[in-house]
Design a protein around this motif. Structure first.
Motif, PDB file in Angstrom:
ATOM      1  N   SER A  18       0.698  -1.050   0.077  1.00  0.00           N
ATOM      2  CA  SER A  18      -0.009  -0.034  -0.018  1.00  0.00           C
ATOM      3  C   SER A  18       0.881   1.135  -0.216  1.00  0.00           C
ATOM      4  CB  SER A  18      -1.209  -0.043   1.072  1.00  0.00           C
ATOM      5  OG  SER A  18      -0.541   0.748   2.338  1.00  0.00           O
ATOM      6  N   LYS A  19       1.087   1.658  -1.216  1.00  0.00           N
ATOM      7  CA  LYS A  19       1.990   2.897  -1.355  1.00  0.00           C
ATOM      8  C   LYS A  19       1.646   4.029  -0.584  1.00  0.00           C
ATOM      9  CE  LYS A  19       4.858   5.054  -3.821  1.00  0.00           C
ATOM     10  NZ  LYS A  19       5.152   6.115  -2.726  1.00  0.00           N
ATOM     11  N   VAL A  20       2.509   4.856   0.067  1.00  0.00           N
ATOM     12  CA  VAL A  20       2.265   5.999   0.891  1.00  0.00           C
ATOM     13  C   VAL A  20       2.266   7.266  -0.189  1.00  0.00           C
ATOM     14  CG1 VAL A  20       3.062   7.548   2.646  1.00  0.00           C
ATOM     15  CG2 VAL A  20       3.360   4.980   2.875  1.00  0.00           C
ATOM     16  N   THR A  21       1.080   7.938  -0.211  1.00  0.00           N
ATOM     17  CA  THR A  21       0.750   9.190  -0.956  1.00  0.00           C
ATOM     18  C   THR A  21       0.981  10.623  -0.057  1.00  0.00           C
ATOM     19  OG1 THR A  21      -1.269   9.131  -0.818  1.00  0.00           O
ATOM     20  CG2 THR A  21      -0.422   7.802  -2.597  1.00  0.00           C
ATOM     21  N   VAL A  22       1.016  11.503  -0.865  1.00  0.00           N
ATOM     22  CA  VAL A  22       0.944  12.759  -0.276  1.00  0.00           C
ATOM     23  C   VAL A  22      -0.377  13.100   0.686  1.00  0.00           C
ATOM     24  CG1 VAL A  22       0.686  15.385  -0.861  1.00  0.00           C
ATOM     25  CG2 VAL A  22       2.528  13.979  -1.724  1.00  0.00           C
ATOM     26  N   PRO A  23      -1.502  12.613   0.024  1.00  0.00           N
ATOM     27  CA  PRO A  23      -2.870  12.848   0.913  1.00  0.00           C
ATOM     28  C   PRO A  23      -2.860  11.843   2.126  1.00  0.00           C
ATOM     29  CG  PRO A  23      -3.369  12.668  -1.375  1.00  0.00           C
ATOM     30  CD  PRO A  23      -1.752  12.183  -1.368  1.00  0.00           C
ATOM     31  N   ASP A  24      -2.197  10.514   2.041  1.00  0.00           N
ATOM     32  CA  ASP A  24      -1.779   9.900   3.197  1.00  0.00           C
ATOM     33  C   ASP A  24      -1.112  10.522   4.180  1.00  0.00           C
ATOM     34  OD1 ASP A  24      -2.994   7.640   1.973  1.00  0.00           O
ATOM     35  OD2 ASP A  24      -1.044   6.774   1.446  1.00  0.00           O
ATOM     36  N   ILE A  25      -0.140  11.279   3.768  1.00  0.00           N
ATOM     37  CA  ILE A  25       0.627  11.975   4.903  1.00  0.00           C
ATOM     38  C   ILE A  25      -0.109  13.188   5.554  1.00  0.00           C
ATOM     39  CG2 ILE A  25       2.734  13.449   5.366  1.00  0.00           C
ATOM     40  CD1 ILE A  25       3.179  10.526   4.745  1.00  0.00           C
ATOM     41  N   LEU A  26      -0.817  13.837   4.822  1.00  0.00           N
ATOM     42  CA  LEU A  26      -1.784  14.605   5.389  1.00  0.00           C
ATOM     43  C   LEU A  26      -3.025  14.289   6.183  1.00  0.00           C
ATOM     44  CD1 LEU A  26      -2.205  17.067   2.372  1.00  0.00           C
ATOM     45  CD2 LEU A  26      -1.592  17.882   4.533  1.00  0.00           C
ATOM     46  N   ASP A  27      -3.318  13.046   5.970  1.00  0.00           N
ATOM     47  CA  ASP A  27      -4.494  12.382   6.753  1.00  0.00           C
ATOM     48  C   ASP A  27      -3.872  11.781   7.877  1.00  0.00           C
ATOM     49  OD1 ASP A  27      -6.320  12.601   4.933  1.00  0.00           O
ATOM     50  OD2 ASP A  27      -6.375  10.512   4.145  1.00  0.00           O
ATOM     51  N   ARG A  28      -2.465  11.567   8.094  1.00  0.00           N
ATOM     52  CA  ARG A  28      -2.009  11.202   9.395  1.00  0.00           C
ATOM     53  C   ARG A  28      -2.130  12.308  10.272  1.00  0.00           C
ATOM     54  NH1 ARG A  28       2.255   7.023   8.787  1.00  0.00           N
ATOM     55  NH2 ARG A  28       1.593   5.836   6.966  1.00  0.00           N
ATOM     56  N   LYS A  29      -2.055  13.388  10.102  1.00  0.00           N
ATOM     57  CA  LYS A  29      -2.203  14.436  10.970  1.00  0.00           C
ATOM     58  C   LYS A  29      -3.503  14.495  11.729  1.00  0.00           C
ATOM     59  CE  LYS A  29      -0.941  18.759  12.559  1.00  0.00           C
ATOM     60  NZ  LYS A  29       0.044  19.691  12.772  1.00  0.00           N
ATOM     61  N   LEU A  30      -4.438  14.203  10.672  1.00  0.00           N
ATOM     62  CA  LEU A  30      -5.936  14.456  11.004  1.00  0.00           C
ATOM     63  C   LEU A  30      -6.232  13.268  12.052  1.00  0.00           C
ATOM     64  CD1 LEU A  30      -7.680  15.454   7.764  1.00  0.00           C
ATOM     65  CD2 LEU A  30      -7.144  16.752   9.788  1.00  0.00           C
ATOM     66  N   ARG A  31      -5.562  11.958  11.630  1.00  0.00           N
ATOM     67  CA  ARG A  31      -5.882  10.918  12.409  1.00  0.00           C
ATOM     68  C   ARG A  31      -4.941  10.711  13.766  1.00  0.00           C
ATOM     69  NH1 ARG A  31      -5.903   8.024   7.586  1.00  0.00           N
ATOM     70  NH2 ARG A  31      -3.816   6.903   8.138  1.00  0.00           N
ATOM     71  N   GLY A  32      -4.016  11.842  13.829  1.00  0.00           N
ATOM     72  CA  GLY A  32      -2.926  11.634  15.084  1.00  0.00           C
ATOM     73  C   GLY A  32      -2.126  10.395  15.149  1.00  0.00           C
ATOM     74  N   GLU A  33      -1.961  10.099  13.873  1.00  0.00           N
ATOM     75  CA  GLU A  33      -0.965   9.073  13.667  1.00  0.00           C
ATOM     76  C   GLU A  33       0.534   9.599  13.316  1.00  0.00           C
ATOM     77  OE1 GLU A  33      -2.543   6.217  10.539  1.00  0.00           O
ATOM     78  OE2 GLU A  33      -4.093   5.999  11.862  1.00  0.00           O
ATOM     79  N   ARG A  34       1.435   9.017  14.092  1.00  0.00           N
ATOM     80  CA  ARG A  34       2.918   9.503  13.807  1.00  0.00           C
ATOM     81  C   ARG A  34       3.360   9.220  12.307  1.00  0.00           C
ATOM     82  NH1 ARG A  34       6.263  11.028  17.852  1.00  0.00           N
ATOM     83  NH2 ARG A  34       5.181  11.729  19.806  1.00  0.00           N
ATOM     84  N   ILE A  35       4.384   9.905  11.870  1.00  0.00           N
ATOM     85  CA  ILE A  35       4.871   9.713  10.404  1.00  0.00           C
ATOM     86  C   ILE A  35       6.418   9.488  10.822  1.00  0.00           C
ATOM     87  CG2 ILE A  35       5.545  10.991   8.203  1.00  0.00           C
ATOM     88  CD1 ILE A  35       2.946  12.723   9.129  1.00  0.00           C
ATOM     89  N   THR A  36       6.887   8.424   9.921  1.00  0.00           N
ATOM     90  CA  THR A  36       8.427   8.173   9.954  1.00  0.00           C
ATOM     91  C   THR A  36       9.172   8.384   8.639  1.00  0.00           C
ATOM     92  OG1 THR A  36       7.576   5.678   9.420  1.00  0.00           O
ATOM     93  CG2 THR A  36       8.208   6.155  11.734  1.00  0.00           C
ATOM     94  N   CYS A  37      10.106   9.090   9.028  1.00  0.00           N
ATOM     95  CA  CYS A  37      10.958   9.506   7.845  1.00  0.00           C
ATOM     96  C   CYS A  37      12.472   9.190   8.138  1.00  0.00           C
ATOM     97  CB  CYS A  37      10.677  10.967   7.678  1.00  0.00           C
ATOM     98  SG  CYS A  37      11.771  11.498   6.134  1.00  0.00           S
ATOM     99  N   LEU A  38      13.264   8.692   6.816  1.00  0.00           N
ATOM    100  CA  LEU A  38      14.625   8.719   6.934  1.00  0.00           C
ATOM    101  C   LEU A  38      15.277   8.819   5.851  1.00  0.00           C
ATOM    102  CD1 LEU A  38      15.428   5.085   8.817  1.00  0.00           C
ATOM    103  CD2 LEU A  38      15.918   7.570   9.747  1.00  0.00           C
ATOM    104  N   THR A  39      16.562   9.401   5.832  1.00  0.00           N
ATOM    105  CA  THR A  39      17.218   9.746   4.509  1.00  0.00           C
ATOM    106  C   THR A  39      17.555   8.255   4.063  1.00  0.00           C
ATOM    107  OG1 THR A  39      19.281   9.984   5.498  1.00  0.00           O
ATOM    108  CG2 THR A  39      18.001  12.031   5.267  1.00  0.00           C
TER     109      THR A  39
END
Ligand code: KIV
Length: 287
Positions: free
Chosen positions: A9-30
């Motif tokens: 399930s590919k992560v998309t830009v809208p998914d990242i915005l939704d995370r904030k609405l749902r209060g779910e944390r976002i992980t990121c690495l270089t």
């Protein structure tokens, strides 16, 4: 079915915005190359940043200032080949968006078309509003980056935590709001007191991704080489190293050298063999 072909399930830009609405944390690495990007993606990290930190971690420059659009594109392509699930973002390097906004749009279009990026990141607050708007108008998702912005190392006089006074904190809050208003879908907060990062996070509708900005951000990002202990420098206060790859690699290299010097490598099990028939035939014709 080939497990590699299983649906992801590919992560998309809208998914990242939704995370904030749902209060779910976002992980990121270089990540900067195929093997690291593959490991990061397979670990389920949501977003991968082909950061201009590649300048220091991989290319050996002493800051991010010298790295070019072409160098970034080269690394982006390698990362893209590895990633199936994570959202791939790439840094616009210093100089690529500081003159005419049209140049930034052209570089970003190359990142999307040739490199397969899904978003670009750039540093700065109110001064970058025009270029952020132009990128967004061109359908290019943008991530902002404020606080300790490494491309400004010379004007900051070094890598210092930002927003430590009431006045500079207020400026950064205004910058964050301006970046959101200009159309960025997320913003990196780097090198800020956690209290300020918390205030910005609660104030914005877009997610904040922190690095050295405390736990109240919506997500966290770290430089891959810091996380695995492969950065050849003392880690900053905010870094947590989850491995000591420098030590592991040093030991492996020393063991390889010793084994070759002592004739212990390669052993018979690491050698190819003739079949008995070839051996016999060779001996017959050559003796
Ligand atoms: O280039 C980079 O690694 C970055 C992170 C520090 C956010 O911009």
């Amino acid at each position: 079915m080939d497990p590699n072909l299983e649906a992801v399930s590919k992560v998309t830009v809208p998914d990242i915005l939704d995370r904030k609405l749902r209060g779910e944390r976002i992980t990121c690495l270089t990540a900067y190359d195929y093997p690291t990007a593959r490991l990061v993606d397979e670990a389920g990290i949501d977003t991968i940043l082909v950061g201009d930190s590649v300048a220091q971690t991989v290319l050996g420059y002493d800051s991010t200032v010298p790295v070019t659009v072409d160098e970034m594109l080269h690394h982006l392509k390698a990362v893209r080949r590895a990633v199936r699930r994570a959202l791939v973002m790439v840094d616009l390097p210093f100089g690529a968006y500081h003159t005419e906004p049209g140049r930034a749009v052209e570089a970003a279009i190359r990142y999307l078309k040739e490199g397969g990026a899904e978003a670009v990141k750039l540093e700065g607050g109110r001064r970058r509003i025009e270029v952020i708007r132009k990128l967004v108008d061109a359908e290019i998702p943008v991530v902002g980056h404020i606080g300790l912005t490494p491309q400004s190392v010379h004007s900051m006089g070094g890598y210092h935590v930002q927003g430590k006074t009431v006045e500079t904190a207020g400026d950064l809050l205004t910058d964050a709001e301006a970046v959101e208003e200009a159309g960025a879908f997320a913003i990196v907060l780097e090198g800020l007191p956690r209290e300020l990062a918390g205030i910005i996070t609660r104030r914005l509708r877009i997610p904040t991704i922190g690095i050295g900005a405390g736990p109240e951000c919506d997500g966290q990002v770290l430089v891959f080489h810091d996380l695995v202990g492969l950065s050849f420098q003392n880690p900053a206060k905010f870094v947590r190293s989850y491995a000591d790859l420098t030590g592991t690699l040093r030991q492996a290299l020393a063991e390889y050298r010793r084994d070759v010097m002592e004739g212990a490598y390669p052993a018979d099990r690491e050698s190819y063999h003739w079949s008995p028939a070839v051996r016999a035939e060779f001996e017959r014709v050559r003796t």
